[in-house]
Design an enzyme around this catalytic site. Structure first.
Site: not given
Ligand code: BV8
Length: 233
Positions: A56, A59, A91-92, A109, A136, A204, A220
């Site tokens: 972190y 980043r 989400q960023n 997030h 802190c 995509e 975008a």
């Molecule tokens: C929670 C911060 C519950 C960190 C992030 C099974 C089923 C369903 C859910 C779950 C499961 N098992 C576990 C879960 C829950 C889990 C989850 O969803 N897991 C997934 C993997 C299945 N979720 C969680 O744990 C969340 N919390 O559920 O809590 C709870 C309930 C009660 C009490 C306590 C807890 C928390 C999730 C948050 C994690 N932190 N980020 C950091 O930044 O380091 S997640 C991170 O990835 C992002 O923040 C974002 O949310 C996520 C997806 O990333 P994207 O932003 O979409 O980026 P990505 O690279 O994936 O995609 C980019 C897109 O842009 C692509 O489509 C690409 O085509 C497009 N693109 C690229 N270039 C361009 C473009 N578009 C336009 N123009 C361009 N130029």
């Protein structure tokens, strides 16, 4: 678009890609050379705090080398000129929306430029590095500041406010997200359930494309300014 009064915009890493901020699920599917489970979970932080803090720190330092792109700036213009309700849910964890002029903004997030002291629970703006275990500013304890970032298994911020906005919006627009992570990936279904129109702007098709009334594929930097021009007529 005349019957649109209230808008919710969800953004993901894709909106920052053209600013040079790497997305998460690029071709190699790793987060900057790391597996997400190894850096973005509380277990990872407990197991190897140096690895996580350094991930972190790097980043956070990179933010000084990137600037908002036309998509961030277009949303800043929408924020300034849209007379109705608007909430940008990102989400960023970068600060490019703020620097692009957005104010009606929520980081579900967390943020790279915020720290969370586990000794006194204070959350405060943070710049610099955590790996050298700074003290802190509130309680003086050293080595207890973690990134104020929502990791996997942790509850995203302001979910009530987001749910209320989704229930009330006439238009939900998703920009630059893969639809891979919940609860953000489910917002489109919530909005649609309450009668909103849904639009996806992405490079995509995302995992949730089927839930959108309309999907526009492209960068975008091109699609967002064009959409904002449409909205502001
Ligand atoms: C929670 C911060 C519950 C960190 C992030 C099974 C089923 C369903 C859910 C779950 C499961 N098992 C576990 C879960 C829950 C889990 C989850 O969803 N897991 C997934 C993997 C299945 N979720 C969680 O744990 C969340 N919390 O559920 O809590 C709870 C309930 C009660 C009490 C306590 C807890 C928390 C999730 C948050 C994690 N932190 N980020 C950091 O930044 O380091 S997640 C991170 O990835 C992002 O923040 C974002 O949310 C996520 C997806 O990333 P994207 O932003 O979409 O980026 P990505 O690279 O994936 O995609 C980019 C897109 O842009 C692509 O489509 C690409 O085509 C497009 N693109 C690229 N270039 C361009 C473009 N578009 C336009 N123009 C361009 N130029």
């Amino acid at each position: 678009m005349t019957d649109i009064q209230s808008i919710v915009v969800l953004t993901g890493a894709g909106i920052s890609a053209e600013s040079g901020v790497p997305t998460f699920r690029g071709p190699d599917g790793l987060w900057e050379g790391h597996r997400v489970e190894d850096v973005a979970t509380p277990d990872a932080y407990a197991r190897d705090p140096d690895l996580v803090l350094d991930f972190y720190d790097q980043r956070r330092a990179n933010l000084d080398r990137v600037t908002p792109n036309e998509a961030h700036e277009a949303l800043g213009r929408l924020d300034a000129e849209w007379p109705g309700e608007l909430l940008i849910v990102t989400q960023n964890v970068d600060d490019l929306h703020e620097r692009g002029g957005a104010t009606r903004l929520l980081h579900m997030h967390g943020e790279l430029k915020k720290g969370w002291c586990l000794a006194c629970d204070a959350r405060a703006p943070f710049d610099g590095t955590m790996a050298d275990r700074p003290a802190c500013a509130s309680c003086g304890t050293a080595g207890q500041i973690r990134p104020d970032i929502v990791w996997f298994g942790e509850m995203p911020y302001e979910m009530d406010r987001i749910d209320d906005a989704l229930a009330a919006c006439d238009l939900f627009v998703s920009i630059g997200t893969s639809g891979a992570v919940y609860p953000a990936a489910g917002f489109v279904q919530g909005a649609r359930h309450h009668g909103a129109r849904t639009l996806e702007l992405n490079l995509e098709p995302s995992e949730g494309s089927i839930f959108f009334h309309e999907s526009r594929m492209g960068r975008a930097g091109e699609l967002v300014p064009a959409w904002v021009d449409e909205m502001l007529g």
